[in-house]
Design a protein around this motif. Structure first.
Motif, PDB file in Angstrom:
ATOM      1  N   ILE A   1       9.820  53.429  18.485  1.00 48.62           N
ATOM      2  CA  ILE A   1      11.116  52.905  17.742  1.00 48.62           C
ATOM      3  C   ILE A   1      10.951  51.525  17.416  1.00 48.62           C
ATOM      4  O   ILE A   1      10.559  50.534  18.136  1.00 48.62           O
ATOM      5  N   PRO A   2      10.976  51.217  16.022  1.00 46.71           N
ATOM      6  CA  PRO A   2      10.759  50.049  15.600  1.00 46.71           C
ATOM      7  C   PRO A   2      11.406  48.649  16.351  1.00 46.71           C
ATOM      8  O   PRO A   2      12.725  49.015  16.608  1.00 46.71           O
ATOM      9  N   GLY A   3      10.773  47.785  16.872  1.00 45.50           N
ATOM     10  CA  GLY A   3      11.442  46.615  17.489  1.00 45.50           C
ATOM     11  C   GLY A   3      11.717  46.814  18.872  1.00 45.50           C
ATOM     12  O   GLY A   3      11.990  45.931  19.385  1.00 45.50           O
ATOM     13  N   ALA A   4      11.414  48.274  19.522  1.00 45.21           N
ATOM     14  CA  ALA A   4      11.912  48.313  20.906  1.00 45.21           C
ATOM     15  C   ALA A   4      10.753  47.681  21.591  1.00 45.21           C
ATOM     16  O   ALA A   4      11.070  47.582  22.824  1.00 45.21           O
ATOM     17  N   VAL A   5       9.502  47.516  21.452  1.00 47.10           N
ATOM     18  CA  VAL A   5       8.503  46.982  22.129  1.00 47.10           C
ATOM     19  C   VAL A   5       7.695  45.966  21.484  1.00 47.10           C
ATOM     20  O   VAL A   5       7.856  45.831  19.898  1.00 47.10           O
ATOM     21  N   ARG A   6       6.873  45.392  22.343  1.00 50.55           N
ATOM     22  CA  ARG A   6       6.145  44.073  21.333  1.00 50.55           C
ATOM     23  C   ARG A   6       5.255  44.778  20.257  1.00 50.55           C
ATOM     24  O   ARG A   6       5.101  44.163  19.067  1.00 50.55           O
ATOM     25  N   PHE A   7       4.512  45.870  20.890  1.00 51.73           N
ATOM     26  CA  PHE A   7       3.424  46.433  19.968  1.00 51.73           C
ATOM     27  C   PHE A   7       3.827  47.829  19.596  1.00 51.73           C
ATOM     28  O   PHE A   7       4.007  48.721  20.314  1.00 51.73           O
ATOM     29  N   ASP A   8       4.447  48.033  18.227  1.00 51.40           N
ATOM     30  CA  ASP A   8       4.634  49.524  17.768  1.00 51.40           C
ATOM     31  C   ASP A   8       3.268  50.116  17.405  1.00 51.40           C
ATOM     32  O   ASP A   8       2.362  49.704  17.546  1.00 51.40           O
ATOM     33  N   GLY A   9       3.694  51.311  17.603  1.00 51.65           N
ATOM     34  CA  GLY A   9       2.542  52.264  17.276  1.00 51.65           C
ATOM     35  C   GLY A   9       2.582  53.823  17.266  1.00 51.65           C
ATOM     36  O   GLY A   9       3.715  54.182  17.757  1.00 51.65           O
ATOM     37  N   PRO A  10       1.644  54.444  17.187  1.00 57.82           N
ATOM     38  CA  PRO A  10       1.843  55.946  17.070  1.00 57.82           C
ATOM     39  C   PRO A  10       2.148  56.181  18.826  1.00 57.82           C
ATOM     40  O   PRO A  10       1.557  55.898  19.579  1.00 57.82           O
ATOM     41  N   ILE A  11       2.980  57.162  18.932  1.00 59.16           N
ATOM     42  CA  ILE A  11       3.192  57.864  20.293  1.00 59.16           C
ATOM     43  C   ILE A  11       2.077  58.661  20.989  1.00 59.16           C
ATOM     44  O   ILE A  11       1.679  59.572  20.396  1.00 59.16           O
ATOM     45  N   LYS A  12       1.879  58.367  22.110  1.00 58.56           N
ATOM     46  CA  LYS A  12       0.857  59.023  22.751  1.00 58.56           C
ATOM     47  C   LYS A  12       1.341  59.912  23.763  1.00 58.56           C
ATOM     48  O   LYS A  12       1.962  59.371  24.678  1.00 58.56           O
ATOM     49  N   ILE A  13       0.715  61.457  23.833  1.00 58.62           N
ATOM     50  CA  ILE A  13       1.140  62.237  24.627  1.00 58.62           C
ATOM     51  C   ILE A  13       0.017  63.027  25.417  1.00 58.62           C
ATOM     52  O   ILE A  13      -0.792  63.521  24.615  1.00 58.62           O
ATOM     53  N   ALA A  14       0.051  62.724  26.469  1.00 57.56           N
ATOM     54  CA  ALA A  14      -1.107  63.125  27.134  1.00 57.56           C
ATOM     55  C   ALA A  14      -2.637  63.057  26.596  1.00 57.56           C
ATOM     56  O   ALA A  14      -3.473  64.107  26.514  1.00 57.56           O
ATOM     57  N   ASP A  15      -2.960  62.246  25.781  1.00 58.34           N
ATOM     58  CA  ASP A  15      -3.940  61.533  24.918  1.00 58.34           C
ATOM     59  C   ASP A  15      -5.205  61.896  25.857  1.00 58.34           C
ATOM     60  O   ASP A  15      -5.273  61.108  27.064  1.00 58.34           O
ATOM     61  N   GLY A  16      -6.160  62.208  25.137  1.00 55.71           N
ATOM     62  CA  GLY A  16      -7.617  62.408  25.958  1.00 55.71           C
ATOM     63  C   GLY A  16      -7.594  63.708  26.863  1.00 55.71           C
ATOM     64  O   GLY A  16      -8.733  63.997  27.289  1.00 55.71           O
ATOM     65  N   VAL A  17      -6.583  64.390  26.789  1.00 49.30           N
ATOM     66  CA  VAL A  17      -6.542  65.723  27.652  1.00 49.30           C
ATOM     67  C   VAL A  17      -6.064  66.652  26.568  1.00 49.30           C
ATOM     68  O   VAL A  17      -6.740  67.596  26.310  1.00 49.30           O
ATOM     69  N   LEU A  18      -4.759  66.573  26.291  1.00 48.19           N
ATOM     70  CA  LEU A  18      -4.239  67.627  25.271  1.00 48.19           C
ATOM     71  C   LEU A  18      -4.910  67.624  23.953  1.00 48.19           C
ATOM     72  O   LEU A  18      -5.079  68.748  23.398  1.00 48.19           O
ATOM     73  N   ASP A  19      -4.794  66.558  23.110  1.00 45.82           N
ATOM     74  CA  ASP A  19      -5.357  66.351  22.076  1.00 45.82           C
ATOM     75  C   ASP A  19      -6.720  66.852  21.779  1.00 45.82           C
ATOM     76  O   ASP A  19      -7.112  67.665  20.690  1.00 45.82           O
TER      77      ASP A  19
END
Length: 652
Positions: free
Chosen positions: A617-635
């Motif tokens: 969500i833009p502005g919700a956190v200091r560093f915006d970026g793509p959402i990560k879901i179980a990255d390194g495992v599921l993807d």
């Protein structure tokens, strides 16, 4: 929210069948789950009825918030009439609840009547319930007013239906300071979020909230300026709520980036700001001197007063400032405290800065410390002991978990359990506060763990508390609880400032994926079918969890804060379902199965790419970026699926 649903009796967290001898027969009394885990709790009999009428017997000083909490509990349990009395009759004709602190004769006699003993530790309490004269006697006794309030919070958890179990609880905190510091960079919490968070802390028997948002302009960039009247009024409402809920509201100022230590006007500016906060009820204060340089001064006068810039000179300047503020607190005689976070706030390595601070800083000033690193992978008793030696006092741990305001945490919610802090830390720390995420509601699972650890570090169970946090968010609903645990698993990775996380990503899902990879490699058709079936169940859970969470989470804000993560999880779950179906088709080896497998796996890749494109969500956190879901495992598994099985007739 019903107490029994909030943190009610622990549910089995797995589907493993228990031996019949371990299953309680119908009607058997079981010990309710009390959170945080108490020092001592034991059943003394069966279920006790509250009845339609309850008499409150107030002993000693009346605390309106404790009284109101007890009344809400009783009303929610179906009590229709609540009377008050000044004494406990020789023979009870209705349920009586005695409330008071240990010095009151009435409390002493009531405890003696039930055979309970009140702990002597600060904030300690005893809660006992017993049958008496055909009625029920409940005693809530506190070592002090805070302890009495904690006793009422425990009563809130043990009332079920229209009764309470006969039991005796003797409890007290291991650490004097327990809570959170709103100390992150990026979007600060709203006043409404802070008010909700303070109520949440109170329910957990936490006692500290430190107001120190890094991007709050009147506390950092424009710290010399007075608050606008409207802002001061809003802060006053928070302070009032905290005081009523027995949570210490600590106000922090961050003058380090621009302060001139030798200028009396800057000390006066701090005094003026603290005086304004004292006027709205604040009694504890904080000076943050972190994330600044000590290789330069902000004004020429500091070099004249303290010498060339450097570690030792900075420590001397800071000690002089802090000692003056500490003297003000003593003069005010309002039992306040002063906390500081040093410029060297992590590690316990001896240095000229620490040695000077240890020597020159008033020993009554509390020093914060973040552990062996800014985001430490673990904290041992020996680590804390080294910090005690380095700073010349027990430190207050500023634990940078689950804060997500640094680049390595971009795209993540940090939902792993609070772990890898050694039991016994209570002997070397003055307390622990969590630095939470920009997302207040989503921070609660980790914060619940930290507070449970601070209350009873030797009795802390990270997994049990993690499951309790899911039940809390779900309002006790089993399906929503399971969905949350599935979602938590996809956000299990806990990063540091380096390349190696201190908690792994998606451990539950990884077991199933690794089992599937091994089964496919084995060539054993039965093992392959079994592994794919298990992974298919997990994929369905992943795909359906977001809808269950959106509809069923009872904590306001969680679903909104987690929206992009929930949206991405749903897509990843669907992609995994297609991947499993594609692998099953590839193994089938019947005519046309290769084409089916390729189509399914291609569609899985398309959904995965769609999920990977979802942004925070833009502005919700200091560093915006793509959402990560179980990255390194599921993807990786979905990407590798095409290479795991070659279907009959397939072309690569």
């Amino acid at each position: 929210m019903r107490v029994s649903l909030l943190l009610g009796r622990l549910l089995l967290s797995s589907s493993v069948a228990l031996p019949l001898a371990l299953i309680a027969p119908a009607g058997a009394q079981t010990l309710p789950a009390i959170f945080p885990a108490p020092v001592s709790a034991k059943l003394t009999g069966g279920e006790l009825a509250l009845g339609k009428t309850v008499v409150l017997v107030q002993a000693g000083k009346h605390d309106p918030e404790t009284d109101a909490l007890v009344r809400r509990i009783l009303t929610a349990a179906g009590v229709e009439q609540i009377r008050t009395a000044a004494r406990l009759p020789a023979r009870l004709d209705a349920t009586h609840i005695v409330l008071g602190t240990g010095g009151a004769p009435l409390v002493k006699s009531a405890l003696a009547r039930t055979g309970a003993t009140l702990p002597t530790q600060d904030e300690g309490y005893a809660l006992t319930s017993a049958a008496a004269d055909g009625s029920t006697l409940i005693v809530l006794a506190g070592k002090d007013g805070d302890g009495l309030y904690h006793a009422a919070q425990t009563l809130r958890q043990i009332v079920t239906g229209h009764g309470v179990p006969a039991l005796t609880v003797a409890d007290y905190p291991a650490m004097p300071v327990r809570g959170t510091i709103e100390g992150f960079y990026g979007k600060p919490w709203s006043m409404a979020e802070r008010a909700s968070h303070i109520g949440f802390l109170a329910e957990l028997k936490a006692n500290t909230y430190i107001y120190s948002p890094k991007d709050e302009v009147f506390a950092r960039d424009r710290w010399r300026e007075d608050y606008p009247a409207e802002t001061l009024k809003a802060l006053g409402g928070l302070v009032d709520a905290a005081n009523r809920h027995h949570v210490n509201f600590v106000y922090a100022i961050s003058p380090g980036p621009s302060i001139c230590y030798s200028n009396p006007a800057d000390l006066d500016a701090i005094r003026r700001k603290f005086s304004a906060m004292r006027g709205i009820g604040v009694r504890s204060f904080y000076v943050a001197l972190d994330d600044i340089e000590y290789t330069k001064w902000n004004c020429p006068g500091d070099e004249a007063a303290f010498g060339k810039p450097g570690e030792k000179a900075a420590a001397s300047a800071q000690a002089k400032l802090l000692n003056a503020v500490q003297a003000d607190l003593i003069a005010a005689n309002d039992h306040g405290s002063l906390i500081m976070v040093p410029t060297e706030y992590y590690n316990a390595t001896e240095s000229p800065y620490k040695a000077t601070l240890r020597k020159e800083l008033d020993p009554r000033v509390v020093v914060q410390w973040t552990g062996t690193d800014v985001v430490p992978p673990s904290i041992s008793v020996n680590d804390a002991r080294n910090a005690t030696r380095a700073f010349g006092r027990k430190t207050l741990l500023w634990d940078n978990y689950p804060v997500n305001d640094y680049r390595e945490s971009a795209g993540r919610l940090l939902l792993a359990p609070y772990a890898r802090r050694e039991a016994g830390l209570s002997g070397e720390l003055s307390g622990i506060v969590s630095n939470p995420m920009n997302q207040e509601a989503a921070s609660r699972p980790a914060v619940m763990g930290l507070i449970a650890f601070a209350w009873n570090d030797r009795g802390y169970d990270s997994d049990r508390t993690w499951h309790a946090a899911a039940r809390y968010l779900a309002g006790g609903d089993r399906q929503v609880t399971a969905a949350l645990l599935t979602f938590f698993d996809t956000q299990h990775l806990a990063p540091t400032f380096g390349t190696h996380p201190w908690q792994p990503q998606a451990p539950r899902l990884k077991v199933l994926i690794d089992r599937t990879r091994d089964a496919l490699a084995s060539g054993d058709a039965s093992a392959q079918a079994e592994a794919l079936d298990g992974l298919a169940v997990a994929a369905e859970e992943l795909a359906t969890a977001p809808d269950l969470i959106r509809a069923g989470v009872t904590v306001p804000g969680f679903a909104a804060e987690a929206k992009p993560w929930l949206d991405a999880t749903e897509l990843w779950g669907r992609a995994l379902k297609l991947t499993v179906s594609g692998l099953a088709a590839a193994l089938d080896q019947t005519p046309g199965s290769g084409d089916t497998a390729n189509r399914l796996l291609a569609e899985a890749q398309r959904l995965a790419a769609q999920a990977e494109a979802i942004q925070s969500i833009p502005g919700a956190v200091r560093f915006d970026g793509p959402i990560k879901i179980a990255d390194g495992v599921l993807d990786i598994f979905i990407r590798d699926a095409r290479n795991l099985v070659l279907a009959s007739g397939s072309a690569r």
